[in-house]
Write an enzyme that holds these catalytic residues in place. Structure first.
Site, PDB file in Angstrom:
ATOM      1  N   LYS A   1       0.856  -1.205   0.000  1.00 14.82           N
ATOM      2  CA  LYS A   1       0.000   0.000   0.000  1.00 14.82           C
ATOM      3  C   LYS A   1       0.887   1.249   0.000  1.00 14.82           C
ATOM      4  O   LYS A   1       1.730   1.427   0.882  1.00 14.82           O
ATOM      5  CB  LYS A   1      -0.908  -0.010   1.231  1.00 14.82           C
ATOM      6  CG  LYS A   1      -1.972  -1.096   1.172  1.00 14.82           C
ATOM      7  CD  LYS A   1      -2.844  -1.104   2.408  1.00 14.82           C
ATOM      8  CE  LYS A   1      -3.763   0.105   2.480  1.00 14.82           C
ATOM      9  NZ  LYS A   1      -4.601   0.051   3.711  1.00 14.82           N
TER      10      LYS A   1
HETATM   11  O1  G3P Z   1      -6.720   1.789   5.138  1.00 12.60           O
HETATM   12  C1  G3P Z   1      -7.696   2.767   5.025  1.00 12.60           C
HETATM   13  C2  G3P Z   1      -8.924   2.486   5.803  1.00 12.60           C
HETATM   14  O2  G3P Z   1      -8.637   1.454   6.704  1.00 12.60           O
HETATM   15  C3  G3P Z   1      -9.426   3.677   6.528  1.00 12.60           C
HETATM   16  O3  G3P Z   1     -10.524   3.308   7.296  1.00 12.60           O
HETATM   17  O4  G3P Z   1     -12.162   3.475   9.101  1.00 12.60           O
HETATM   18  O5  G3P Z   1      -9.878   4.490   9.404  1.00 12.60           O
HETATM   19  O6  G3P Z   1     -11.525   5.521   7.853  1.00 12.60           O
HETATM   20  P1  G3P Z   1     -11.037   4.266   8.473  1.00 12.60           P
END
Ligand code: G3P
Length: 226
Positions: free
Chosen positions: A86
């Site tokens: 990533k």
């Molecule tokens: O890797 C990106 C994703 O996990 C972000 O999720 O829930 O932290 O917005 P969040």
């Protein structure tokens, strides 16, 4: 649509893998930090559990392309071929995506908040691009629309990259992208559980069991009824 777990908690992963049709695991530095254990120890345990064929997505930390590239090779060396690196779609990130993709390293372009980031990441050779649906919504924009438009941009430009939508808060967001046919979604365990949680279904199943037991007796099933 591929379906991935956005977490590194091995107990939660085992439990969800046992019940749901899962294609792999994604992580990010914040998720690893929340879990609080040594990153490679956790990630190797996950790799061992999911096997060599399943996707494992792991993020680099460096801000410069050269550092991202070195990290990418170290991650693949430690966690196997089917590990997706990533890389945030910044100026330096794009450079790293371009170089690593040419060297056949699988890239998941991440931290995507705009359609243009998605386009550039795909054009640079990323296998996946991860728009952050809910975080985009929180900015007052439309996360679902952004993910759909990136999907359309790839189709209309013959770019062979899949959208791997991330940052979901609820089932509706997941369903909307599933209906649209985007490539993949990575979802936190709590949101995955919510996809199937429905007291009305539980009540229906209980009523079936109660009715059958009235007919054949307590704890009877199709295995041992007469
Ligand atoms: O890797 C990106 C994703 O996990 C972000 O999720 O829930 O932290 O917005 P969040």
């Amino acid at each position: 649509m591929k379906f991935l777990i956005d977490d590194v908690n091995i107990e939660k992963i085992r439990d969800i893998y046992d019940k749901f049709p899962i294609d792999g695991i994604t992580s990010n530095p914040s998720i690893l930090s929340r879990y609080g254990k040594q990153p490679y120890k956790v990630l190797k345990e996950i790799r061992e559990f999911i096997g060599e064929e399943a996707e494992l997505h792991v993020q680099v930390i460096s801000e410069k392309a050269e550092g991202m590239i070195v990290e990418a090779y170290k991650i693949v060396q430690e966690l196997g071929e089917n590990t997706y690196i990533k890389i945030p779609v910044t100026r330096e990130g794009l450079k790293a995506i371009k170089i690593l993709s040419k060297e056949n390293i699988n890239i998941t372009a991440t931290a995507i908040y705009t359609q243009m980031q998605g386009y550039l990441a795909g054009k640079a050779g990323a296998k996946y691009a991860a728009p952050y649906v809910n975080r985009i919504d929180n900015l007052g924009a439309d996360g679902i629309k952004t993910a759909k438009e990136i999907h359309d941009i790839y189709k209309n430009n013959n770019i062979n990259t899949q959208v791997l939508a991330a940052s979901f808060k609820n089932s509706q967001q997941v369903l909307e992208l599933c209906r649209y046919g985007i490539g993949a979604a990575t979802i936190a365990p709590e949101v995955i559980e919510g996809l199937i949680k429905n007291p009305t279904v539980d009540m229906a199943v209980k009523a079936f069991k109660d009715d059958f037991e009235k007919l054949c007796g307590e704890e009877k099933s199709m295995l041992n009824c007469k």
